[in-house]
Design a protein around this motif. Sequence first.
Motif, short mmCIF file in Angstrom:
data_model
loop_
_atom_site.label_atom_id
_atom_site.label_comp_id
_atom_site.label_asym_id
_atom_site.label_seq_id
_atom_site.Cartn_x
_atom_site.Cartn_y
_atom_site.Cartn_z
N ASP A 36 39.13 15.89 -22.77
CA ASP A 36 39.63 14.19 -23.41
C ASP A 36 39.03 13.29 -24.50
OD1 ASP A 36 38.49 11.90 -22.36
OD2 ASP A 36 39.96 12.59 -20.64
N ALA A 79 37.00 10.51 -25.04
CA ALA A 79 35.71 9.50 -23.94
C ALA A 79 35.37 10.71 -23.72
CB ALA A 79 36.59 8.64 -23.10
N ARG A 80 35.83 12.20 -22.88
CA ARG A 80 34.95 12.85 -22.18
C ARG A 80 34.04 13.73 -22.53
NH1 ARG A 80 37.70 14.02 -16.08
NH2 ARG A 80 35.50 15.53 -15.78
N ARG A 132 32.80 13.04 -26.48
CA ARG A 132 31.99 11.56 -26.58
C ARG A 132 31.06 11.38 -25.81
NH1 ARG A 132 37.11 8.80 -28.86
NH2 ARG A 132 35.73 7.44 -27.18
N ASN A 133 30.90 11.49 -24.08
CA ASN A 133 30.53 11.43 -23.21
C ASN A 133 29.49 12.32 -22.91
OD1 ASN A 133 28.92 10.08 -20.74
ND2 ASN A 133 29.51 11.82 -20.38
N GLU A 193 30.82 9.61 -32.34
CA GLU A 193 31.84 10.11 -32.34
C GLU A 193 31.96 11.48 -33.97
OE1 GLU A 193 36.27 10.17 -33.42
OE2 GLU A 193 34.77 9.02 -31.75
#
Length: 448
Positions: free
Chosen positions: A265, A267-268, A270-271, A291
Motif C-alpha cells: 500500500d 504508505a508502506r 514509501r517507507n 513519493e
Amino acid sequence: MDRLDQTPFGPDLVTEFAAAFPPGSRFVIAFSGGADSLALLHAFAGSRERDSSMRLCAVHVDHHLHPDSTRWARQCRDICHRLAIELTVLDADLRPDDAAHVNEGTARAARYAVFERILSAGDVLCTAHSRDDHIETVLLNLLRGGGARGLAGIPARRRLGPGTVARPALGVSRAALHAYARGTGLESIRDPANEDPRFSRVLLRRKVIPTLEERWPTLRSTLARAAERGRESADLLDTLAAIDLEPAGGIDGESLDVAAVGALDPARRRNAVAGWLRARGITSPGARRIEQIARNLVEARRDAMPCIGLGNVEVRRFRGRIRLISRATPVATQVVRGWRIPEPLALDHGCLAWESCTGGGLDDAVGDTRITVRVRGDDAGWMRATAGRGRSLKKRFQSLGIPPWERGRIPLVYSDDMLAAIGSAWINPRLAARPGASGWRVLWTPRR
C-alpha cells in the motif's frame, strides 16, 4: 533551569567510543577548526597516546565561501602538525560566486560528498555534533514537517558510502566541548556564519530556544526524550521496511523487484523505498523525492525506463527492477586505431586487455587484422550501427541485458570493419576460435 546530565568530555570518552569498532578501524576526524571539532581532534590525539595502534587522521573541507577560508585551512594544518595528525584539505564544490545562493543544506551536502569520496571500507568519519546540535536538529525537522525520523534528530551512526559516520560527542553538551577546547591551549577558528541569524540553526540557537526556555525551562530534556521516542519509532519503521522488502530482494539488495514493491500500500511503499535507500547508504532525500520514486518508478508503463536523480546517484528502473546507479562522468566519443594483441589499452574511463585462452575467445587470426576500438559516448544515432548479421547494436545490447545508460560507455572492438567484441560481454561468433583452438578473450575493466 533544565539540568541535563553534564557528561564530561575528554580522551576517556573517545577511548570508550573507539572500543566499539573493529580493531584496525581508521578514524577520520571532520576538522573545521571550530571549538567543537578542535575538542574532538585533541581528545582523539589523547586517546591515541594510550593506544599507539589507533589509526587516526583528519580532513578539512574548504567551502571557499569566506575570504579567510584559505587562512583557516592553514591554521588547521598547523594544529594537526602540532598534534602529529595527518590532515587532508579538500575543496567543496562551492565558490564565492555561489555564496548568495548557498544555504545550510547545500553546504552540508557538498561537505558530505567530499567526505564520501575519501572514505574506504571500514573507515569511521567522526563529526563533533553535540547534544545541543541534536536538539536543534529535532526542532528544525519538526518545523520542516519531518516525521518520526526527523523527530529522532541526528543518528549516532549511519552509513556513508563504504564507511560509517559516527558522533562520539552526541551525548555531550556544547558547553562541555568548548570548555575542553579552551583547556587545550590551541586557538580555534571563529566562523562568522555561526553567528549569522540568516541561517536557521543560528536563529534557533540564539533566539528561539532561549525564548522557549523562558517559558518551558525543561525544553532540552523534553526534546531529548522526544528524540529517543522518535528513534524507537524510526527503528520500527526500518524493521517494517525490511519485512516488506524481503520478497523484493531484501532491504540491502542491489535492486528491487518492481512488482513486489508495487504490491505494497502507498504508505508502506514509501517507507520501504526510504528504508532501502538508507540501507544503501543514501541520506533520505525528503518526502517529495520518496513519493516520486515510490510512485513514478513503480507505476510507469512497463516499457518505460524512468530515472530520478539524487545528488551523485540515480534511481532507475530496468527490466522490472529498481536500481541505484552512480551518476557517471560523461564519456566523449573516442576512436583508437591500431590496437594490437597482446598490448593493454588505457581509455579515459577504463582499461581494455587481452587474455589468452583455449576456445571461447577470438581467433588468433584477428591479430593480423586492423583492430579499432570505438567508444560511442552520447553520439546520437550510433545505435543504428550493425552488430553482425544485420542486427542493430540496440538489439544486441538488449539481448545481453546491458542497461541503456551503460551502452555508450562500453568499448566496441572492430576487426577491420567487422564488430568483433562488445567489451567483455560478447564476441562475434563469426570471428570466434574453434573449440579447443587457442584464442584471445577481451577484458574490459571500467574505472569507477
